[in-house]
Design an enzyme around this catalytic site. Structure first.
Site, PDB file in Angstrom:
ATOM      1  N   SER A 533       0.837  -1.210   0.000  1.00 56.17           N
ATOM      2  CA  SER A 533       0.000   0.000   0.000  1.00 56.17           C
ATOM      3  C   SER A 533       0.864   1.249   0.000  1.00 56.17           C
ATOM      4  CB  SER A 533      -0.934   0.022   1.221  1.00 56.17           C
ATOM      5  OG  SER A 533      -1.732  -1.123   1.248  1.00 56.17           O
ATOM      6  N   GLU A 720      -4.470  -2.530   1.298  1.00 48.80           N
ATOM      7  CA  GLU A 720      -4.430  -3.845   1.925  1.00 48.80           C
ATOM      8  C   GLU A 720      -5.405  -4.041   3.079  1.00 48.80           C
ATOM      9  OE1 GLU A 720      -0.113  -3.314   1.912  1.00 48.80           O
ATOM     10  OE2 GLU A 720       0.022  -5.458   1.544  1.00 48.80           O
TER      11      GLU A 720
END
Ligand code: FES
Ligand code: FES
Lengths: 764, 165
Positions: A533, A720
């Site tokens: 991320s 995520e």
């Protein structure tokens, strides 16, 4: 540096963001809706050969002999390779900067050396003039095996008399080191406070055992690549991956080549979710291209994707929590066992670190085991390791709420981690928005909506670290004042849009005057891969800094044109302004006269981005369970997440919705099934069932924005976290709908039905 | 022995040679270099290869190229009229209905087949119609919204219909 960027980003007076937070069409949109975008399998060079991989039919076997002579004799076959063609990697070359992967393992994974460790393990590869010939040639490869006992089951693999995958594997993390090899690759221990004392002070203790199955990332685009090697060894690789620099580094190490000999040209990537953070075909294509002198293209079929790539670990997790009567958590303890697949390296550590991270618990002791089994080597999958651990933890929290007859959100609020909370894994949280997600969930109309018969509502939370790391961006200003942003990170879900928006916002020019390019490894500086991320946060930070450097240069150039000091020039909404004399030059004006002020205009930022803000989410899930069939229908779903600041809210929502769908699949349908010989029974989308449109409702999203002060626009990673809560949220909803709790995933109709029947028998 | 095939592709007559075992998907992608149609599974389970064959929605990985002799084949490349996007394409962009975009060509073709038949589908009808088109990125929410949005645009604006190839 970051302070300054914050000022330019969104804090300077009179400069409220005008582009950040809007929803423009993504720069690559037209290409992707017209079929023009080129993905991994879409490139072809004239005269290219087709590569194919010969794979093991056995789960565990010694390779006695590989006879390629018949295949080699087939007209149209141009090259065949086996592990013999791969350089042997010495121990001191096994790791780069002491970080995984272990390249000896990776080498043995891309082409088996001596032993095959799972069904589908690559043994040889062929390049031929066309697909038909390549597949015909595969049938002519003759491998003699000594089949060994295999083990795909986690518990069996941990037994002292289990068949050993690696005869020299000594468990790491135990002192003194064990004398005998085993399938337990490592032991990890995480201790915080004093659990014995903690449990002694608990009024209520709940403990349970949980299992989850390996699930595949199941990106719709199979792995694909093309390689070409020039006479001087200069190598080009076209591929879809989560990082062109990763592919370059991995191929260089596996093939013992200098980085400068390899150029990786990134193509569009048709989904990755962590599964394309390693290499499978690329080194084989290079070897075949080198051997044949022709470009070679390779593409996996779906069965190869299932059998030989990914998935994430199946797990066994035993957890215990202790709380006081008022609901205050005082201790948590447990053992987490994760399947690594054929080579060490499951994300069990991350499971231990994330399991209870949303809560302020003074005493935590978790032990993790990384276990090898005769299954494909596990690969990263969106928040690696966290969803399984969180599933177990969030079920226990829900059970505690039920026992105490407390509202599950209220119980979480009572124990929620805040700024200043020290986590069990070490760090102290700063600028987190977990509590805000709980409050928003509690206030959402979904949370108080009525439920019908056989329906239940589940809640669960999740935490993910998010990362930064080495990142690069370059901005070129064209003669007409438009800008081209080049980054080194594949766009897996709309990141080009976010990069263009941050550049446009900082420069003060319209969004459509910015183009974004994903550069090949020779065209842009190094950047860590697209994962963790990190892209909107870290690469976004680099883009913003490059734009700031452009602005500084613009001011200097305007000052030259006006014959004043640069300090007198200000930059306001895309213009250099000389306030005293009421003069103004636009970016286009300055760009048009670049020759007069020093030539072309460009800037670059190469940073190691620090200060990624952790992500928290709270999800609400309603299900209806059919007591006759055990079928679970998800009726309504709301995902609440602290995203820091949404640059392009649609793509943030998209990340949340996609993560939820994957989590629901994990909870209800998806699993690897094996026969008694260790062969996968369901290597296709018909039998490995990912959620389809008719399985799901609309997925409501609530974006909580607690800005990350370390990012110029306040960004936190978002990709995520959303896959973490669904496992627990669905399980908690099923438990409340049926009165029966399931501890094993997936909660498929037969297992739910069985659990309901069993509970009914017990009640009788 | 290779077979010679002539067919209509997006309104254009094309010819190619193929093995008798070759699929339409491979003919499109390899022989005709029309790579907009994607391969996700090769077994009829993902819908990435969806195309129209004589006005019927098919998985091109399940159709033999030799079956396409004189057939009328339409792919994602034929959706837009020149540089005018089809309302479905525009709706996918406006609704951010793609993340990686690998499923998008198949979904667009499938959605057009639905709207041609049923210009005013319900959400449930859309969900069941596209149940054969897997998307792993989006959770389908924005795809379903984009299709409903396009349906509305197509109903509300008759002139847009004329743009359809
Ligand atoms: S490739 Fe044809 S359905 Fe998947
Ligand atoms: S957008 Fe990636 S599969 Fe649909």
């Amino acid at each position: 540096m970051t302070k300054k960027s914050a000022a330019i980003g969104n804090e300077a007076p009179g400069m409220a963001p005008t582009i950040i937070g809007t929803r423009p069409v993504r720069p690559d949109g037209i290409d992707k809706v017209t079929g023009r975008a080129r993905f991994g399998a879409d490139v072809n060079l004239p005269g290219s050969l087709v590569g194919a991989v010969f794979r093991s039919p056995h789960a565990h076997a010694r390779i006695l002999n590989i006879d390629i002579s018949k295949a080699q004799a087939l007209p149209g076959v141009k090259a065949i390779i086996t592990a013999e063609d791969l350089p042997v990697i010495s121990e001191d070359m096994a790791l780069i900067n002491n970080q995984p992967p272990d390249f000896r393992d990776l080498s043995a994974n891309v082409l088996a050396r001596g032993k095959v460790l799972y069904e589908g393990h690559a043994i040889a590869a062929i390049a031929a003039i066309d697909e038909q010939t390549a597949h015909q040639a595969l049938l002519l490869i003759d491998v003699e095996y000594a089949v060994l006992q295999h083990v795909v089951d986690l518990h069996q693999a941990m037994e002292p008399d289990a068949p050993l995958l690696h005869e020299h594997l000594i468990t790491k993390g135990i002192t003194p080191a064990p004398k005998k090899p085993s399938n337990i690759a490592s032991r990890y221990e995480q201790v915080h406070g004093d659990v014995e004392a903690g449990f002694a002070g608990a009024d209520i203790v709940i403990s349970e055992e949980f299992t989850t199955q390996p699930v595949h990332q199941a990106y719709i685009e199979p792995h694909a690549c093309m390689a070409q090697v020039a006479a001087d060894g200069q190598t080009d690789i076209w591929c879809s991956s989560q990082g062109q620099f990763m592919v370059r580094a991995y191929c260089a190490r596996l093939l013992d080549m200098p980085l400068s000999k390899i150029r990786v040209i990134p193509l569009e990537i048709g989904g990755g979710f962590g599964g394309k953070t390693t290499v499978y075909l690329e080194p084989l294509a290079v070897l075949l291209a080198r051997k044949s002198g022709k470009p070679v293209r390779m593409q996996m079929n779906r069965s190869e994707v299932f059998k030989a790539t990914g998935p994430t670990s199946g797990t066994f997790i035993s957890l215990k929590i202790g709380a006081r009567k008022d609901g205050t958590l005082v201790a948590a303890q447990g053992i987490l066992c994760y399947q690594a697949g054929a080579f060490p390296g499951s994300p069990v550590r991350l499971g231990c670190m994330t399991a209870f991270a949303p809560y302020n618990i003074p005493n935590v002791k978790l032990i993790g085991y990384d276990v090898v089994v005769n299954r494909p080597k596990s690969a990263a999958y969106r928040a690696p390791g966290a969803p399984m651990a969180s599933f177990a933890a969030e079920c226990l929290i829900d059970m505690l709420a039920q026992k105490l007859e407390m509202d599950p959100v209220a119980l979480r609020l009572l124990n929620a981690a805040d700024d200043g909370t020290q986590t069990a894994y070490g760090v102290t949280f700063k600028h987190i928005g977990y509590r805000q997600t709980l409050e928003a969930a509690r206030q959402h109309p979904h949370y108080s909506a009525p439920l019908g018969p056989n329906q239940g509502r589940g809640v669960a939370s999740g935490f993910w670290f998010n990362i930064g790391g080495p990142s690069s961006a370059a901005i070129n200003i064209n003669e007409d004042g438009t800008a081209v942003v080049t980054t080194g990170n594949p766009d897996i879900g709309g990141s080009r849009a976010a990069m263009a928006m941050m550049a446009a916002e900082t420069l003060g020019i319209p969004y459509d005057r910015v183009q974004v390019l994903i550069g090949n490894t020779n065209a842009v500086s190094y950047s860590d891969l697209t994962g963790g991320s990190r892209v909107t946060f870290a690469v976004g930070m680099a883009v913003t800094q490059a734009a700031q450097a452009v602005i500084e240069d613009m001011k200097r150039r305007a000052a030259l044109l006006w014959s004043v000091e640069p300090a007198e020039v200000e930059w306001l909404t895309g213009n250099a302004v000389l306030v005293a004399e009421q003069k103004q030059l636009s970016l286009a004006d300055i760009a048009g006269q670049a020759a007069r002020t020093g030539g072309p205009i460009a800037a670059q930022a190469n940073i190691n981005a620090q200060g990624a803000g952790p992500g928290f989410a709270t999800h609400i899930c309603d299900v209806e369970v059919d007591p006759e069939t055990g079928h679970v229908k998800v009726l309504r779903y709301t995902a609440v997440q602290d995203v820091g600041k949404a640059i392009h809210p649609s793509y943030v929502e998209g990340q949340m919705q996609g993560g939820v769908a994957q989590g629901i699949g994990w909870a209800l349908n998806e699993a690897y099934l094996y026969d008694e010989n260790g062969r996968m029974l369901n290597p296709g989308f018909l039998d490995y069932r990912v959620p389809v449109a008719s399985d799901l409702p609309m997925i409501d999203t609530v974006l909580v924005e607690v800005p990350n002060p370390r990012h110029p626009f306040g960004v936190k990673g978002v990709g995520e976290v959303p896959i973490i809560p669904p496992l627990g949220a669905v399980a908690n909803a099923v438990a409340r709908a049926t009165g029966v709790r399931l501890f094993d995933l997936p909660m498929s109709p037969p297992s739910v039905h069985k659990a309901i029947k069993k509970a009914a028998r017990r009640r009788r | 022995m290779k077979k010679h095939i002539q067919m209509q592709l997006n309104g254009q007559s094309v010819e190619f040679l193929c093995e008798t075992s070759g699929t339409l998907l491979h003919a499109l992608r390899d022989s005709l270099q029309m790579t907009g149609t994607k391969e996700g599974c090769g077994s009829g389970d993902c819908g990435a290869c969806s195309v129209m064959m004589n006005d019927t929605l098919v998985c091109s990985c399940l159709v033999l190229a030799v079956e396409c002799s004189h057939a009328d084949i339409r792919t994602v490349e034929g959706l837009a009229a020149g540089d005018a996007l089809h309302p479905l394409q525009q709706a996918f962009l406006d609704n951010a209905a793609l993340q990686c975009g690998i499923c998008t060509p198949g979904l667009l073709v499938a959605a057009k087949a639905l709207l041609d038949k049923n210009p005013d589908p319900t959400e449930t009808e859309v969900r069941y119609w596209i149940a054969g088109n897997l998307c792993r990125c989006t959770g389908y929410d924005k795809i379903v919204r984009a299709i409903l949005d396009a349906a509305q645009r197509l109903r509300g604006n008759a002139s847009v219909n004329e743009l359809q190839p």
